[in-house]
Design a protein around this motif. Structure first.
Motif, PDB file in Angstrom:
ATOM      1  N   LEU A 110     -25.045  -9.117  95.807  1.00 10.45           N
ATOM      2  CA  LEU A 110     -26.160  -9.996  96.138  1.00 10.45           C
ATOM      3  C   LEU A 110     -26.789 -10.503  94.837  1.00 10.45           C
ATOM      4  CD1 LEU A 110     -25.675  -8.571  98.855  1.00 10.45           C
ATOM      5  CD2 LEU A 110     -28.158  -8.526  99.191  1.00 10.45           C
ATOM      6  N   LEU A 111     -26.869 -11.818  94.720  1.00 14.01           N
ATOM      7  CA  LEU A 111     -27.451 -12.460  93.547  1.00 14.01           C
ATOM      8  C   LEU A 111     -28.809 -13.033  93.941  1.00 14.01           C
ATOM      9  CD1 LEU A 111     -27.046 -13.432  90.594  1.00 14.01           C
ATOM     10  CD2 LEU A 111     -25.977 -15.488  91.537  1.00 14.01           C
ATOM     11  N   ILE A 112     -29.881 -12.494  93.378  1.00  8.16           N
ATOM     12  CA  ILE A 112     -31.220 -12.875  93.810  1.00  8.16           C
ATOM     13  C   ILE A 112     -31.957 -13.605  92.692  1.00  8.16           C
ATOM     14  CG2 ILE A 112     -31.371 -10.991  95.467  1.00  8.16           C
ATOM     15  CD1 ILE A 112     -33.202  -9.501  93.465  1.00  8.16           C
ATOM     16  N   ARG A 113     -33.017 -14.314  93.084  1.00 11.35           N
ATOM     17  CA  ARG A 113     -33.876 -15.007  92.126  1.00 11.35           C
ATOM     18  C   ARG A 113     -35.283 -15.061  92.709  1.00 11.35           C
ATOM     19  NH1 ARG A 113     -33.613 -21.405  90.167  1.00 11.35           N
ATOM     20  NH2 ARG A 113     -35.066 -21.180  88.409  1.00 11.35           N
ATOM     21  N   ASP A 114     -36.274 -15.040  91.842  1.00  5.91           N
ATOM     22  CA  ASP A 114     -37.665 -15.093  92.289  1.00  5.91           C
ATOM     23  C   ASP A 114     -37.873 -16.282  93.223  1.00  5.91           C
ATOM     24  OD1 ASP A 114     -40.567 -16.165  92.005  1.00  5.91           O
ATOM     25  OD2 ASP A 114     -40.676 -14.120  91.213  1.00  5.91           O
TER      26      ASP A 114
END
Length: 249
Positions: A110-114
């Motif tokens: 899982l690649l997350i960002r604010d």
């Protein structure tokens, strides 16, 4: 005749306006890795009726039966017979009620960002945004499903962490997957690729101009009104995933 070896299937689940396309470039540049660019996009548009840029071209170029796509991704041969198959996914392409058992046969990341940064960037290309558009809620649901089914959490990588040290993060991820790492993952030729989705002209200008990951820089999104409300609605999901993120040794 011996059976054909199965490829290592890596599913990178991101939301839009993240570093997911640059990450796809990194994996494709290895030389031993096939990539698939948002293979569920056509099925998603056909099922939802959403009017995304290039909608008709996306549907015409892709497979609109999500079950057929899932079967190919989870058990079909990798493109060009490559030993590694990197699948770039947008988590919001997994629609409510859609079967996801196939996901558990993949190596999921899982690649997350604010969410405030995502919303700010998203609104540069689209007139409106909803919490469901940016994928974090769906990432949290997928995270929970993997934990329940497999008894352990999938790898979670925060784009902010990654951009501070791309080489170290790629080495750590490759080690986790049990494959060798190569510095070829850090740089690539600029310009479009035949592996890019037909929607690339609407979204990939920055990636087409790039030859590597952009340096990290601090960002201070200034949202208000509905945009702020969307980011706030996704904040608990982001905080949950960030707490479970991978950390470098």
């Amino acid at each position: 005749m011996s059976p054909t070896p199965q490829p290592l299937r890596i599913a990178m689940w991101s939301g839009p306006r993240n570093i997911s396309t640059a990450m796809m470039r990194a994996w494709e540049n290895r030389g031993d890795c096939a990539v698939s660019d948002e293979p569920l996009y056509a099925a998603y548009l056909a099922a939802t009726g959403l009017n995304h840029p290039g909608r008709e071209a996306v549907i015409a170029a892709g497979e609109t039966d999500a079950a057929k796509v899932a079967a190919a991704l989870s058990s079909g041969p990798a493109p060009d017979g490559q030993p590694i198959w990197y699948q770039k996914h947008m988590t919001h392409h997994l629609l409510p009620g859609q079967a996801t058992d196939w996901v558990h046969g993949l190596h999921n990341v899982l690649l997350i960002r604010d969410p405030a940064e995502v919303v700010e960037s998203y609104l540069k290309s689209r007139a409106t945004v909803t919490p469901e558009d940016i994928g974090l809620l769906q990432q949290a649901t997928l995270f929970d499903a993997i934990v329940e089914r497999q008894g352990q959490a999938p790898v979670v990588i925060d784009a902010e962490d990654f951009l501070r040290a791309p080489g170290a993060w790629l080495q750590a991820l490759c080690a986790h997957l049990g494959i060798g790492w190569t510095e070829r993952m850090l740089n690539w030729p600029s310009g479009p690729r035949s592996s890019d989705g037909v929607w690339a002209p609407y979204w990939y200008d920055a990636v087409w101009a790039s030859t590597g990951f952009e340096p990290w820089r601090p960002r201070q999104p200034r949202l208000q009104g509905e945009a702020l409300a969307v980011a706030d609605a996704c904040r608990p999901a982001y905080d949950k995933l960030r707490a479970a993120r991978m950390r470098l040794p």
